[in-house]
Design a protein around this motif. Structure first.
Motif, PDB file in Angstrom:
ATOM      1  N   THR B 151       0.833  -1.211   0.000  1.00 31.79           N
ATOM      2  CA  THR B 151       0.000   0.000   0.000  1.00 31.79           C
ATOM      3  C   THR B 151       0.867   1.261   0.000  1.00 31.79           C
ATOM      4  O   THR B 151       0.533   2.258  -0.632  1.00 31.79           O
ATOM      5  CB  THR B 151      -0.923   0.008   1.227  1.00 31.79           C
ATOM      6  N   LEU B 152       2.015   1.200   0.702  1.00 27.66           N
ATOM      7  CA  LEU B 152       2.907   2.362   0.716  1.00 27.66           C
ATOM      8  C   LEU B 152       3.492   2.602  -0.674  1.00 27.66           C
ATOM      9  O   LEU B 152       3.653   3.738  -1.112  1.00 27.66           O
ATOM     10  CB  LEU B 152       4.037   2.176   1.731  1.00 27.66           C
ATOM     11  N   ARG B 169      12.941   6.254  -1.508  1.00 26.84           N
ATOM     12  CA  ARG B 169      12.189   6.920  -0.451  1.00 26.84           C
ATOM     13  C   ARG B 169      11.179   6.010   0.239  1.00 26.84           C
ATOM     14  O   ARG B 169      10.605   6.394   1.260  1.00 26.84           O
ATOM     15  CB  ARG B 169      11.520   8.166  -1.008  1.00 26.84           C
ATOM     16  N   VAL B 170      10.942   4.815  -0.309  1.00 28.45           N
ATOM     17  CA  VAL B 170      10.011   3.898   0.361  1.00 28.45           C
ATOM     18  C   VAL B 170      10.709   2.591   0.733  1.00 28.45           C
ATOM     19  O   VAL B 170      10.727   2.196   1.897  1.00 28.45           O
ATOM     20  CB  VAL B 170       8.761   3.612  -0.511  1.00 28.45           C
ATOM     21  N   PRO B 173      14.038   3.130   3.310  1.00 27.34           N
ATOM     22  CA  PRO B 173      13.708   3.420   4.717  1.00 27.34           C
ATOM     23  C   PRO B 173      12.857   2.331   5.365  1.00 27.34           C
ATOM     24  O   PRO B 173      13.020   2.032   6.540  1.00 27.34           O
ATOM     25  CB  PRO B 173      12.945   4.748   4.666  1.00 27.34           C
ATOM     26  N   SER B 174      11.980   1.714   4.571  1.00 24.96           N
ATOM     27  CA  SER B 174      11.100   0.725   5.145  1.00 24.96           C
ATOM     28  C   SER B 174      11.845  -0.554   5.505  1.00 24.96           C
ATOM     29  O   SER B 174      11.467  -1.264   6.448  1.00 24.96           O
ATOM     30  CB  SER B 174       9.958   0.493   4.161  1.00 24.96           C
ATOM     31  N   HIS B 249      13.122   5.010  15.324  1.00 28.00           N
ATOM     32  CA  HIS B 249      12.258   5.617  16.348  1.00 28.00           C
ATOM     33  C   HIS B 249      10.845   5.833  15.820  1.00 28.00           C
ATOM     34  O   HIS B 249       9.908   6.022  16.580  1.00 28.00           O
ATOM     35  CB  HIS B 249      12.846   6.949  16.808  1.00 28.00           C
ATOM     36  N   TRP B 250      10.695   5.814  14.476  1.00 27.01           N
ATOM     37  CA  TRP B 250       9.377   6.044  13.885  1.00 27.01           C
ATOM     38  C   TRP B 250       8.485   4.810  13.943  1.00 27.01           C
ATOM     39  O   TRP B 250       7.283   4.898  13.709  1.00 27.01           O
ATOM     40  CB  TRP B 250       9.524   6.492  12.429  1.00 27.01           C
ATOM     41  N   GLN B 251       9.060   3.645  14.271  1.00 27.59           N
ATOM     42  CA  GLN B 251       8.256   2.421  14.269  1.00 27.59           C
ATOM     43  C   GLN B 251       7.315   2.369  15.463  1.00 27.59           C
ATOM     44  O   GLN B 251       7.675   2.786  16.556  1.00 27.59           O
ATOM     45  CB  GLN B 251       9.169   1.195  14.340  1.00 27.59           C
ATOM     46  N   GLU B 252       6.126   1.819  15.220  1.00 27.31           N
ATOM     47  CA  GLU B 252       5.207   1.574  16.322  1.00 27.31           C
ATOM     48  C   GLU B 252       5.790   0.434  17.136  1.00 27.31           C
ATOM     49  O   GLU B 252       6.233  -0.568  16.589  1.00 27.31           O
ATOM     50  CB  GLU B 252       3.833   1.147  15.795  1.00 27.31           C
TER      51      GLU B 252
END
Ligand SMILES: Nc1ncnc2c1ncn2[C@@H]1O[C@H](COP(=O)(O)OP(=O)(O)O)[C@@H](O)[C@H]1O
Ligand SMILES: [Mg+2]
Lengths: 258, 254
Positions: B151-152, B169-170, B173-174, B249-252
């Motif tokens: 989906t991203l 960019r996807v 980083p992912s 740090h952005w991860q849930e």
């Protein structure tokens, strides 16, 4: 700005299973800044139809045109909102909204102002530096809406955008969407399984059925804009909702689906 | 009682478990005796004499350099391979059989070949470590790319991204959290193969210290080398873990 869907058929073929007809000869035209809602049971091909229009899925036959130009892939004039928000989790709210703008070549000097404008529009003006993980579901979807509107599409394709939200948040976001639409005047194609939501938002409700996925009826909603919470209580609203309900239930009670 | 025990600060548990470990070690050493398991105080004395001997610091520097070099080379080489395998069909087809094949071969088994091909200098020693660190990071990077949320990718496409932009960019980083987990496992593998690498005619290093001490039956010195490897390995692991935490740090988190 018009979208035309002509004789669209989508058949999924997988090894060792019979071909599956997700969409069977679908025709649809919309445009002129209207809101069209698509309702129908789960699996009737709503998402497939939207993805084909978005240019994310190739149709098996038939075609989609936007202002007479055939769709061959995603394009800037068609914005998409996904049910799962699809925010880039490593980017802040501001960076998410900037993403499409930078690809459009918006100059750095203007970027900030444009992003601020769209964040204000969806009520996220106070959260530009927040990461998605710190936002509620409703705020996430508002950020996604700001991101999609920022690149100024003329058509907005929304796939059950409020489906995962609680009832109150959902109503708030419906109102906000109508506000935003009032300012931006895009054509909106809005998928939902919530008949109330469809009638509240749309000028026309497209009812679909499954096996094979097809359009069974298109119903006009004769309620003037701007619509408010009072609209929901009006007789005309209740009547429209009843009409749509009957249309959605008819094929299911007939044993064709479920 | 148990709920109260659960409320102490983490540091208290660390101190307690280390004290307990030492106590257990002391007791065991006295039970086993006869030089097989030296007690803590003997090992402490051995630390001192190794340090005074002078070569100890050189051993540490030599080993840390080999591990760091091998780790950096192995991980850096692995990342593009992992991306190629995850992103391109041809990459998967051409590379996966080799990766799976080499995964089953123990790093030790290749050492004689390295010596025949590259002699007994620093290069084969670093190579042993590089190969050992390469594989975990390749597999992790590959898995990271496969795991990118479709989906991203679609969200980026409808906003006008081409394949190159989507990759930068996807996809990158992912998959970064996966890559860093791979790097952490690779670091463990690097220390794990150090002693083996220093079997190759080494004249310095902590692995060499283990072998030399074994030869002369200096059991306390073996412990000195093992404990030093443990602590430096732990420190480097904490460093990579810190980078991991900062970069994701952005991860849930649950
Ligand atoms: N990539 C795919 N491969 C095979 N079948 C699919 C694929 N995508 C959707 N389908 C099938 O097509 C049907 C319609 O799916 P979808 O458009 O997601 O329905 P809706 O959005 O109305 O719930 C479903 O039965 C689904 O299983
Ligand atoms: Mg759907």
């Amino acid at each position: 700005m018009d979208i035309r869907v002509d004789g669209l058929t989508k058949i999924f073929t997988k090894a060792r299973t019979p071909p599956f007809v997700a969409l069977d000869d679908v025709d649809l035209a919309c445009g002129g800044g209207e809101i069209v809602a698509l309702v129908g049971p789960s699996g009737c091909g709503k998402t497939t139809l939207l993805n084909v229009i978005a240019g994310l899925t190739e149709p098996t036959s038939g075609h989609v045109t936007v202002d007479g130009v055939a769709v061959t892939g995603p394009g800037p004039e068609r914005g998409v909102i996904f049910q799962q928000y699809a925010l880039f989790p490593w980017m802040t709210v501001r960076e998410n909204v900037e993403f499409g703008l930078r690809l459009r070549g918006v100059r750095r000097s203007q970027l900030r102002g444009v992003v601020d404008h769209y964040l204000e529009l969806v009520g996220l003006g106070d959260f530009p530096d927040t990461l998605p993980k710190e936002l509620s579901g409703g705020m996430k979807q508002r950020c996604a809406i700001a991101r999609a509107y920022a690149v100024q599409p003329v058509v907005m394709l929304m796939d059950e955008p409020f489906g995962a939200l609680d009832a109150m948040t959902r109503v708030t976001l419906q109102e906000q969407l109508l506000d935003t639409w009032g300012q931006e005047r895009t054509t909106i194609m809005f998928i939902t399984h919530d008949v109330d939501e469809a009638v509240y938002l749309a000028r026309r409700v497209v009812v679909m059925a499954s096996n094979p996925g097809r359009i069974t009826k298109i119903i006009d909603v004769d309620l003037p804009y701007p619509r408010t919470q009072e609209t929901r209580l009006s007789e005309a609203f209740v009547a429209s909702r009843a009409t749509v309900w009957r249309e959605v239930w008819r094929p299911m009670v007939g044993g064709e689906a479920l | 009682m148990l709920t109260r025990l659960n409320r102490l600060p983490m540091l208290a548990y660390y101190v307690a478990t280390i004290a307990l470990g030492f106590a257990l070690w002391s007791i065991l050493a006295r039970l086993v005796g006869n030089g097989l398991l030296p007690p803590p105080e003997t090992v402490a004395r051995a630390f001192r004499s190794e340090y005074e001997r002078g070569a100890f610091i050189d051993d540490i520097v030599a080993s840390v350099r080999r591990v760091t070099l091998g780790f950096v080379i192995g991980v850096t080489a692995a990342i593009p391979f992992g991306f190629a395998m995850g992103w391109y069909r041809w990459g998967r087809g051409l590379l996966e059989p080799w990766v799976q094949f080499f995964r089953t071969i123990p790093a030790l088994a290749l050492i004689p070949l390295y010596v025949i091909a590259f002699g007994i200098g620093e290069f084969p020693k670093v190579l042993v470590i590089s190969v050992a660190t390469f594989l975990p990071t390749v597999v992790a990077t590959y898995q990271g790319v496969l795991d990118v949320d479709g989906t991203l990718i679609n969200a980026a496409r409808v906003l006008g991204a081409n394949d190159g932009t989507i990759f930068r960019r996807v996809v990158v980083p992912s998959s970064l959290p996966f890559i860093l987990v791979g790097a952490r496992i690779s670091l463990g593998a690097a220390w794990g193969t150090l002693v083996a690498a220093e079997l190759i005619a080494a004249s310095s290093g902590l692995g060499y210290l283990v072998q030399r001490s074994a030869l002369y039956f200096e059991v306390p010195s073996i412990f000195v080398a093992i404990i030093t490897i443990g602590f430096i390995g732990l420190a480097m692991d904490r460093a990579v873990a810190l980078v991991h935490r900062k970069a994701t740090h952005w991860q849930e988190r649950r």
